[in-house]
Enzyme design. Sequence first.
Site, PDB file in Angstrom:
ATOM      1  N   GLU A 195      40.154  32.733  41.304  1.00 34.08           N
ATOM      2  CA  GLU A 195      39.469  33.991  41.606  1.00 34.08           C
ATOM      3  C   GLU A 195      37.980  33.727  41.818  1.00 34.08           C
ATOM      4  OE1 GLU A 195      40.687  37.122  42.217  1.00 34.08           O
ATOM      5  OE2 GLU A 195      38.611  37.216  42.820  1.00 34.08           O
ATOM      6  N   GLU A 235      31.150  39.409  38.631  1.00 40.19           N
ATOM      7  CA  GLU A 235      30.963  40.595  37.803  1.00 40.19           C
ATOM      8  C   GLU A 235      29.811  41.406  38.376  1.00 40.19           C
ATOM      9  OE1 GLU A 235      30.714  39.579  33.630  1.00 40.19           O
ATOM     10  OE2 GLU A 235      32.474  38.300  33.833  1.00 40.19           O
ATOM     11  N   LYS A 244      37.861  25.766  43.038  1.00 37.55           N
ATOM     12  CA  LYS A 244      37.161  26.716  42.160  1.00 37.55           C
ATOM     13  C   LYS A 244      36.037  26.021  41.379  1.00 37.55           C
ATOM     14  CE  LYS A 244      36.107  30.235  39.686  1.00 37.55           C
ATOM     15  NZ  LYS A 244      35.386  31.385  40.217  1.00 37.55           N
ATOM     16  N   ASN A 298      31.868  26.679  41.975  1.00 38.61           N
ATOM     17  CA  ASN A 298      30.945  27.136  40.931  1.00 38.61           C
ATOM     18  C   ASN A 298      29.874  26.091  40.633  1.00 38.61           C
ATOM     19  OD1 ASN A 298      31.904  29.665  40.652  1.00 38.61           O
ATOM     20  ND2 ASN A 298      32.785  29.412  38.613  1.00 38.61           N
ATOM     21  N   PHE A 345      21.668  32.542  46.547  1.00 40.06           N
ATOM     22  CA  PHE A 345      21.506  31.628  45.412  1.00 40.06           C
ATOM     23  C   PHE A 345      20.254  30.764  45.533  1.00 40.06           C
ATOM     24  CE2 PHE A 345      25.009  32.093  42.462  1.00 40.06           C
ATOM     25  CZ  PHE A 345      25.713  33.066  43.138  1.00 40.06           C
ATOM     26  N   ALA A 359      14.714  31.958  42.467  1.00 34.90           N
ATOM     27  CA  ALA A 359      14.269  31.270  41.249  1.00 34.90           C
ATOM     28  C   ALA A 359      14.200  32.273  40.100  1.00 34.90           C
ATOM     29  CB  ALA A 359      12.902  30.644  41.492  1.00 34.90           C
ATOM     30  N   CYS A 409      30.983  32.063  33.482  1.00 35.21           N
ATOM     31  CA  CYS A 409      31.644  31.085  34.364  1.00 35.21           C
ATOM     32  C   CYS A 409      30.816  29.835  34.655  1.00 35.21           C
ATOM     33  CB  CYS A 409      32.039  31.757  35.668  1.00 35.21           C
ATOM     34  SG  CYS A 409      33.372  32.933  35.406  1.00 35.21           S
TER      35      CYS A 409
HETATM   36  N1  LIG Z   1      34.587  36.912  34.653  1.00 37.55           N
HETATM   37  C1  LIG Z   1      34.418  36.412  35.857  1.00 37.55           C
HETATM   38  O1  LIG Z   1      33.480  36.750  36.584  1.00 37.55           O
HETATM   39  C2  LIG Z   1      35.394  35.398  36.398  1.00 37.55           C
HETATM   40  C3  LIG Z   1      35.411  35.123  37.764  1.00 37.55           C
HETATM   41  C4  LIG Z   1      36.334  34.193  38.253  1.00 37.55           C
HETATM   42  C5  LIG Z   1      37.200  33.546  37.372  1.00 37.55           C
HETATM   43  N2  LIG Z   1      37.138  33.820  36.038  1.00 37.55           N
HETATM   44  C6  LIG Z   1      38.097  33.155  35.145  1.00 37.55           C
HETATM   45  O2  LIG Z   1      39.135  34.070  34.847  1.00 37.55           O
HETATM   46  C7  LIG Z   1      39.598  33.878  33.500  1.00 37.55           C
HETATM   47  C8  LIG Z   1      39.481  35.185  32.730  1.00 37.55           C
HETATM   48  O3  LIG Z   1      38.121  35.524  32.649  1.00 37.55           O
HETATM   49  P1  LIG Z   1      37.662  36.971  32.159  1.00 37.55           P
HETATM   50  O4  LIG Z   1      36.203  37.023  32.323  1.00 37.55           O
HETATM   51  O5  LIG Z   1      38.514  38.007  32.804  1.00 37.55           O
HETATM   52  O6  LIG Z   1      38.060  36.860  30.601  1.00 37.55           O
HETATM   53  P2  LIG Z   1      38.112  38.022  29.526  1.00 37.55           P
HETATM   54  O7  LIG Z   1      37.782  37.396  28.245  1.00 37.55           O
HETATM   55  O8  LIG Z   1      37.344  39.203  30.004  1.00 37.55           O
HETATM   56  O9  LIG Z   1      39.667  38.448  29.524  1.00 37.55           O
HETATM   57  C9  LIG Z   1      40.697  37.649  29.034  1.00 37.55           C
HETATM   58  C10 LIG Z   1      41.783  38.569  28.505  1.00 37.55           C
HETATM   59  O10 LIG Z   1      42.943  37.794  28.186  1.00 37.55           O
HETATM   60  C11 LIG Z   1      43.509  38.316  26.997  1.00 37.55           C
HETATM   61  N3  LIG Z   1      44.392  37.304  26.399  1.00 37.55           N
HETATM   62  C12 LIG Z   1      44.039  36.187  25.716  1.00 37.55           C
HETATM   63  N4  LIG Z   1      45.147  35.494  25.368  1.00 37.55           N
HETATM   64  C13 LIG Z   1      46.211  36.175  25.875  1.00 37.55           C
HETATM   65  C14 LIG Z   1      47.625  35.960  25.861  1.00 37.55           C
HETATM   66  N5  LIG Z   1      48.156  34.901  25.277  1.00 37.55           N
HETATM   67  N6  LIG Z   1      48.413  36.882  26.446  1.00 37.55           N
HETATM   68  C15 LIG Z   1      47.878  37.972  27.046  1.00 37.55           C
HETATM   69  N7  LIG Z   1      46.548  38.219  27.088  1.00 37.55           N
HETATM   70  C16 LIG Z   1      45.730  37.325  26.514  1.00 37.55           C
HETATM   71  C17 LIG Z   1      42.308  38.703  26.158  1.00 37.55           C
HETATM   72  O11 LIG Z   1      42.661  39.610  25.128  1.00 37.55           O
HETATM   73  C18 LIG Z   1      41.397  39.308  27.212  1.00 37.55           C
HETATM   74  O12 LIG Z   1      41.626  40.699  27.375  1.00 37.55           O
HETATM   75  C19 LIG Z   1      38.745  32.744  32.932  1.00 37.55           C
HETATM   76  O13 LIG Z   1      39.431  31.531  33.095  1.00 37.55           O
HETATM   77  C20 LIG Z   1      37.505  32.756  33.810  1.00 37.55           C
HETATM   78  O14 LIG Z   1      36.898  31.494  33.894  1.00 37.55           O
HETATM   79  C21 LIG Z   1      36.279  34.743  35.540  1.00 37.55           C
END
Ligand SMILES: NC(=O)c1ccc[n+]([C@@H]2O[C@H](COP(=O)([O-])OP(=O)(O)OC[C@H]3O[C@@H](n4cnc5c(N)ncnc54)[C@H](O)[C@@H]3O)[C@@H](O)[C@H]2O)c1
Length: 429
Positions: free
Chosen positions: A150, A154, A203, A207, A248, A251, A259
């Site tokens: 993804e 945010e 990915k 990043n 990006f 500064a 991430c």
């Molecule tokens: N936040 C971003 O901007 C972004 C962008 C791209 C990729 N990512 C990646 O996506 C992934 C998720 O990031 P996020 O920011 O959404 O995390 P987050 O912490 O907001 O959400 C993770 C969710 O997973 C749940 N969870 C944990 N263990 C679980 C399980 N065993 N079964 C079901 N649910 C479970 C948690 O309760 C939580 O609600 C990460 O690997 C991150 O690196 C994040």
Amino acid sequence: MSAEREPIGVIGTGYVGLVTAVGFAELGSEVWCVDVDAAKIERLGRGEVPIYEPGLEELMGRNRDRLHFSTDLSPALENARLLFVAVGTPPTHSGDADLSAVHAVVESMPAPDGHALVMKSTVPCGTGASIKRIFSDCGKSGYSYVSCPEFLKEGSAVSDFLHPDRVVVGGEGDWAQDAVVGLYEPFGAPLVSTDVASAEMIKLAANAFLATKISFINEIANVCEEVGADVVEVARGMGLDDRIGPKFLQAGIGYGGSCFTKDVSALKLLAGNSGYHFQLLNAVIEVNELQKRRVVSKLQRHLGALAGRRVALLGLAFKPNTDDMRGASSLVLAARLQAEGAHVRAFDPIAAEQARGLMPQLDYADSALDAIAAANAVILVTEWPEFVELQWDEVARKMRGNLVIDGRNALDGEALRAAGLLYEGIGRR
Ligand SMILES: NC(=O)c1ccc[n+]([C@@H]2O[C@H](COP(=O)([O-])OP(=O)(O)OC[C@H]3O[C@@H](n4cnc5c(N)ncnc54)[C@H](O)[C@@H]3O)[C@@H](O)[C@H]2O)c1
């Protein structure tokens, strides 16, 4: 949208999972969401959005009938073949990605089966192959695996999800890869259909490159300060070269967020664990850490010792339009200021509650003007629009001192100077 869209399961309803769920529901899929956090699932079931993300509440409201929330995996398994995994992969103490939540999901899959795990979580290259091995070793060879990283940001996650600049789908050329490609077809975005390892690497590499661009322009800013150039002018002149591009190149006081910090470190360690020393990323990380701390020396240059000085922080979130405090530069900055003996009073319009949990010792204000009252110095940490639009005459009247450090180069320096304030940006003339 057609009601015959493929139903999906989404495991993990955080920033990525919830936006993915709501986005695919908007396109017409029935979406079965699962999370281990019972309180979160209860709120989602009531139609409440537990995170701050512009446009998400409205989109979720519009698609409530297609969204189902549970702490139990069974409804997702019964109703969907594709199970998107969006659980957290935070850094461990060693800096590697903590895959325990991913492995908990893998272990919870029943056997035998004809489902596919579609990995949205950011995982080290090789994770897909290792999950396939685990499935095979425990008699669950019926599972397919697709890597679908993804790229949403945010603060603009909904729009990013609905208008992706590319879609990456890594698989084994089976039904699951085709089904995921089919799900994304209506977006009309360029598709990179590839193998699992390459998708995982795309990915991490993307990043790490973005983080490199930020650390690069921050170093240029630091040199600009030494030689009397203005980094905003320099970045404009560089960014007009279409091989470089303008994004990006702002500064500031360093990148933050959940991430970049963890993914750069995970890639560096992935390389190291595989026998390759990724030198460039060491510098990217170090420059970023130093950049967060440079503001403290700027303050000391103007104010001398900071013990007993009152410093106001405008903004705490790692960037505007989010309540996410993970990896925010404010965490390091506030801790450094307090270590120097400064009194730190802070305001953030959305992230204050999250910040309180992480920095209970900080003094929290109710508004920007409340934060700056009697301050010796103000630091713009997060460029929320309301800070950019402050009335600087009023700010000058309320402060005890007159120093404003613009940590994001977002303020109108001329307007601040006209109000009698001492303006200092990052890398500005
Ligand atoms: N936040 C971003 O901007 C972004 C962008 C791209 C990729 N990512 C990646 O996506 C992934 C998720 O990031 P996020 O920011 O959404 O995390 P987050 O912490 O907001 O959400 C993770 C969710 O997973 C749940 N969870 C944990 N263990 C679980 C399980 N065993 N079964 C079901 N649910 C479970 C948690 O309760 C939580 O609600 C990460 O690997 C991150 O690196 C994040």
